[in-house]
Design a protein around this motif. Structure first.
Motif, short mmCIF file in Angstrom:
data_model
loop_
_atom_site.label_atom_id
_atom_site.label_comp_id
_atom_site.label_asym_id
_atom_site.label_seq_id
_atom_site.Cartn_x
_atom_site.Cartn_y
_atom_site.Cartn_z
N TYR A 131 14.97 1.19 17.93
CA TYR A 131 13.85 0.30 17.65
C TYR A 131 14.28 -1.09 18.05
CZ TYR A 131 10.65 -2.74 15.25
OH TYR A 131 9.74 -3.73 14.98
N TYR A 132 13.41 -1.81 18.69
CA TYR A 132 13.70 -3.20 19.00
C TYR A 132 12.54 -4.05 18.57
CZ TYR A 132 10.55 -2.59 22.94
OH TYR A 132 9.45 -2.35 23.70
N GLU A 133 12.88 -5.24 18.15
CA GLU A 133 11.86 -6.21 17.77
C GLU A 133 11.67 -7.15 18.95
OE1 GLU A 133 11.91 -7.85 13.78
OE2 GLU A 133 11.68 -9.82 14.70
N PRO A 134 10.42 -7.37 19.36
CA PRO A 134 10.20 -8.25 20.50
C PRO A 134 10.62 -9.68 20.20
CG PRO A 134 8.11 -7.67 19.47
CD PRO A 134 9.18 -6.86 18.80
N ILE A 135 11.08 -10.37 21.21
CA ILE A 135 11.45 -11.77 21.10
C ILE A 135 10.20 -12.63 21.21
CG2 ILE A 135 12.77 -13.65 22.18
CD1 ILE A 135 14.65 -11.43 23.25
N THR A 136 9.29 -12.21 22.09
CA THR A 136 8.04 -12.94 22.30
C THR A 136 6.87 -11.96 22.29
OG1 THR A 136 8.13 -12.70 24.70
CG2 THR A 136 9.13 -14.70 23.76
N VAL A 137 5.68 -12.50 22.02
CA VAL A 137 4.45 -11.71 22.08
C VAL A 137 3.37 -12.53 22.75
CG1 VAL A 137 4.91 -10.25 20.06
CG2 VAL A 137 3.75 -12.45 19.75
N ARG A 138 2.41 -11.84 23.35
CA ARG A 138 1.26 -12.51 23.94
C ARG A 138 0.28 -12.90 22.84
NH1 ARG A 138 0.02 -9.56 29.67
NH2 ARG A 138 2.15 -9.65 30.42
N LEU B 155 7.13 -17.25 20.80
CA LEU B 155 8.36 -16.75 20.20
C LEU B 155 8.06 -16.20 18.81
CD1 LEU B 155 9.38 -18.67 22.48
CD2 LEU B 155 11.39 -19.01 21.06
N VAL B 156 8.46 -14.96 18.56
CA VAL B 156 8.21 -14.32 17.27
C VAL B 156 8.87 -15.11 16.15
CG1 VAL B 156 8.60 -12.22 15.91
CG2 VAL B 156 7.81 -12.04 18.27
N SER B 157 10.05 -15.63 16.39
CA SER B 157 10.74 -16.42 15.36
C SER B 157 9.91 -17.66 14.98
CB SER B 157 12.13 -16.84 15.84
OG SER B 157 12.03 -17.62 17.03
N SER B 158 9.23 -18.22 15.94
CA SER B 158 8.37 -19.38 15.70
C SER B 158 7.16 -18.98 14.86
CB SER B 158 7.94 -19.96 17.05
OG SER B 158 7.14 -21.09 16.87
N LEU B 159 6.59 -17.81 15.14
CA LEU B 159 5.46 -17.30 14.34
C LEU B 159 5.90 -17.08 12.89
CD1 LEU B 159 3.76 -14.59 16.58
CD2 LEU B 159 2.71 -16.69 15.72
N ARG B 160 7.05 -16.45 12.73
CA ARG B 160 7.55 -16.20 11.37
C ARG B 160 7.77 -17.50 10.60
NH1 ARG B 160 8.90 -10.95 10.64
NH2 ARG B 160 9.35 -9.70 12.50
N ALA B 161 8.36 -18.48 11.28
CA ALA B 161 8.62 -19.77 10.64
C ALA B 161 7.32 -20.47 10.26
CB ALA B 161 9.45 -20.65 11.56
N ALA B 162 6.32 -20.40 11.12
CA ALA B 162 5.03 -21.03 10.83
C ALA B 162 4.37 -20.40 9.61
CB ALA B 162 4.10 -20.95 12.03
#
Length: 79
Positions: free
Chosen positions: A22-29, A65-72
């Motif tokens: 399983y991998y978690e994407p780094i970015t999403v559209r 960036l998924v990390s940016s979404l999570r932080a927001a």
């Protein structure tokens, strides 16, 4: 009628001894970011414009960036 090959022929389940990767994407559209967060498309673009969401561009494609979404989302949690 055209059949989608992937949907009409699902992959068999792995044997119990096989590892499932399983991998978690780094970015999403954008459409995936909308689905992940429940934030509207227009609001996502506002957050991008304000600099609150980090993006990467691949030609005309905007990747968030998924990390940016999570932080927001974390910043919006009540105390």
């Amino acid at each position: 009628m055209h059949k989608n090959f992937q949907n009409s022929h699902p992959e068999p389940a792995p044997a119990s001894s096989e590892k499932v990767l399983y991998y978690e994407p780094i970015t999403v559209r954008i459409p995936i970011a909308v689905a992940m967060t429940g934030i509207s498309r227009s609001r996502l673009y506002e957050l991008i414009k304000s600099g609150e969401l980090e993006i990467a561009k691949d030609g005309a494609t905007t990747l968030i960036l998924v990390s940016s979404l999570r932080a927001a989302i974390e910043r919006r949690r009540p105390a």
